[in-house]
Design an enzyme around this catalytic site. Structure first.
Site, PDB file in Angstrom:
ATOM      1  N   GLY A 252       0.783  -1.234   0.000  1.00  0.00           N
ATOM      2  CA  GLY A 252       0.000   0.000   0.000  1.00  0.00           C
ATOM      3  C   GLY A 252       0.808   1.274   0.000  1.00  0.00           C
ATOM      4  O   GLY A 252       0.310   2.318   0.438  1.00  0.00           O
TER       5      GLY A 252
ATOM      6  N   ASN B   1       1.540   3.034  -2.562  1.00  0.00           N
ATOM      7  CA  ASN B   1       0.816   3.960  -3.452  1.00  0.00           C
ATOM      8  C   ASN B   1      -0.429   4.498  -2.755  1.00  0.00           C
ATOM      9  O   ASN B   1      -0.733   5.690  -2.846  1.00  0.00           O
ATOM     10  CB  ASN B   1       0.428   3.249  -4.751  1.00  0.00           C
ATOM     11  CG  ASN B   1       1.565   3.205  -5.739  1.00  0.00           C
ATOM     12  OD1 ASN B   1       1.877   4.214  -6.376  1.00  0.00           O
ATOM     13  ND2 ASN B   1       2.207   2.062  -5.837  1.00  0.00           N
TER      14      ASN B   1
ATOM     15  N   ASN C 137      -6.516   2.094 -12.757  1.00  0.00           N
ATOM     16  CA  ASN C 137      -5.503   1.173 -12.234  1.00  0.00           C
ATOM     17  C   ASN C 137      -4.123   1.666 -12.629  1.00  0.00           C
ATOM     18  O   ASN C 137      -3.963   2.358 -13.637  1.00  0.00           O
ATOM     19  CB  ASN C 137      -5.737  -0.225 -12.822  1.00  0.00           C
ATOM     20  CG  ASN C 137      -4.696  -1.245 -12.341  1.00  0.00           C
ATOM     21  OD1 ASN C 137      -4.451  -1.390 -11.158  1.00  0.00           O
ATOM     22  ND2 ASN C 137      -4.055  -1.925 -13.293  1.00  0.00           N
TER      23      ASN C 137
ATOM     24  N   HIS D 127      -0.302   0.235 -13.568  1.00  0.00           N
ATOM     25  CA  HIS D 127       0.465  -0.978 -13.889  1.00  0.00           C
ATOM     26  C   HIS D 127       1.942  -0.587 -13.956  1.00  0.00           C
ATOM     27  O   HIS D 127       2.267   0.423 -14.597  1.00  0.00           O
ATOM     28  CB  HIS D 127      -0.022  -1.575 -15.215  1.00  0.00           C
ATOM     29  CG  HIS D 127       0.645  -2.858 -15.564  1.00  0.00           C
ATOM     30  ND1 HIS D 127       0.369  -4.043 -14.912  1.00  0.00           N
ATOM     31  CD2 HIS D 127       1.620  -3.140 -16.456  1.00  0.00           C
ATOM     32  CE1 HIS D 127       1.139  -4.996 -15.393  1.00  0.00           C
ATOM     33  NE2 HIS D 127       1.902  -4.487 -16.328  1.00  0.00           N
TER      34      HIS D 127
HETATM   35  C1  GRF Z   1       2.867  -1.237  -7.697  1.00  0.00           C
HETATM   36  O1  GRF Z   1       4.022  -1.666  -8.397  1.00  0.00           O
HETATM   37  C2  GRF Z   1       1.769  -0.972  -8.688  1.00  0.00           C
HETATM   38  O2  GRF Z   1       2.227  -0.463  -9.927  1.00  0.00           O
HETATM   39  C3  GRF Z   1       1.202  -2.344  -8.888  1.00  0.00           C
HETATM   40  O3  GRF Z   1       1.255  -2.967  -7.629  1.00  0.00           O
HETATM   41  C4  GRF Z   1       2.289  -2.357  -6.859  1.00  0.00           C
HETATM   42  C5  GRF Z   1       1.678  -1.840  -5.584  1.00  0.00           C
HETATM   43  O4  GRF Z   1       2.682  -1.455  -4.703  1.00  0.00           O
HETATM   44  N1  GRF Z   1      -0.155  -2.286  -9.410  1.00  0.00           N
HETATM   45  P1  GRF Z   1       2.204  -0.830  -3.278  1.00  0.00           P
HETATM   46  O5  GRF Z   1       1.376  -1.893  -2.581  1.00  0.00           O
HETATM   47  O6  GRF Z   1       1.387   0.398  -3.591  1.00  0.00           O
HETATM   48  O7  GRF Z   1       3.473  -0.505  -2.553  1.00  0.00           O
END
Ligand code: GRF
Length: 192
Positions: free
Chosen positions: A12, A14, A102, A104
């Site tokens: 999490g 992000n 989303n 990626h």
């Molecule tokens: C990130 O690399 C994102 O691009 C992908 O999953 C990962 C999530 O990382 N969809 P985090 O859980 O936000 O650290």
């Protein structure tokens, strides 16, 4: 005030950047964090910011409307998948048309699709000898990583970069761009 829900399956980082970004924004806030994984780090991160969380299992997600009901209970108007590993069910896509995005960790359409997540993506990029990687932010439909692309950012790769080094370069782009791209999309929506 637009209310954002963030779905995540793992750490999490992000989700945290998005929560922090919108703490100082008057037009939107992260009102709910949801996960399919009761042990996901994202749940603690959300709790530390006082953001409500909701955990669901496969049966609830794919065989009921309970997740949609939870989103509506929190007046959610926009959905962000930030490291969410499951396919989005049709009923959720239909409940939030053009309102689910989303991120990626690669330059779609390359290195996308089922099974291409996390480390597997960066290993494939290194294996392919790519000179660059990056991020793709796209609208979500019922297929993995196939929705309309909204934004991409690139990073140069060195010949000897390991998958971990690629992952780090990509994560820097994620944290830098994802919150701002979300804010830009929401700023163009009818106010809620
Ligand atoms: C990130 O690399 C994102 O691009 C992908 O999953 C990962 C999530 O990382 N969809 P985090 O859980 O936000 O650290």
């Amino acid at each position: 005030m637009h209310k954002i829900a963030v779905f995540a399956s793992g750490s999490g980082s992000n989700a945290q950047k998005i929560i922090e970004y919108f703490q100082n924004q008057p037009h939107a806030e992260v009102a709910l964090v949801l996960s399919n994984n009761p042990n996901a780090g994202v749940l603690e991160r959300a709790a530390s910011f006082g953001v409500p969380t909701y955990v669901f299992n496969r049966s609830t997600f794919y065989n009921t409307n309970e997740v949609i009901q939870e989103l509506q209970n929190h007046q959610i108007t926009f959905v962000v998948l930030a490291g969410f590993l499951w396919l989005t069910p049709a009923n959720l896509v239909q409940a939030y048309p053009h309102r689910i995005i989303n991120i990626h960790p690669a330059l779609l359409p390359k290195f996308g699709g089922k099974g291409m997540y996390g480390h597997f993506v960066h290993e494939a990029v290194v294996q392919a000898g790519e000179s660059e990687s990056g991020i793709t932010i796209h609208y979500v439909n019922e297929h993995y990583d196939e929705g309309q692309i909204i934004f991409q950012a690139r990073c140069a790769l060195d010949k000897d970069d390991t998958p971990d080094e690629v992952a780090h370069k990509v994560q820097v782009l994620e944290h830098q761009h994802f919150p701002e791209v979300i804010a830009k999309i929401i700023s163009k929506l009818p106010s809620a």
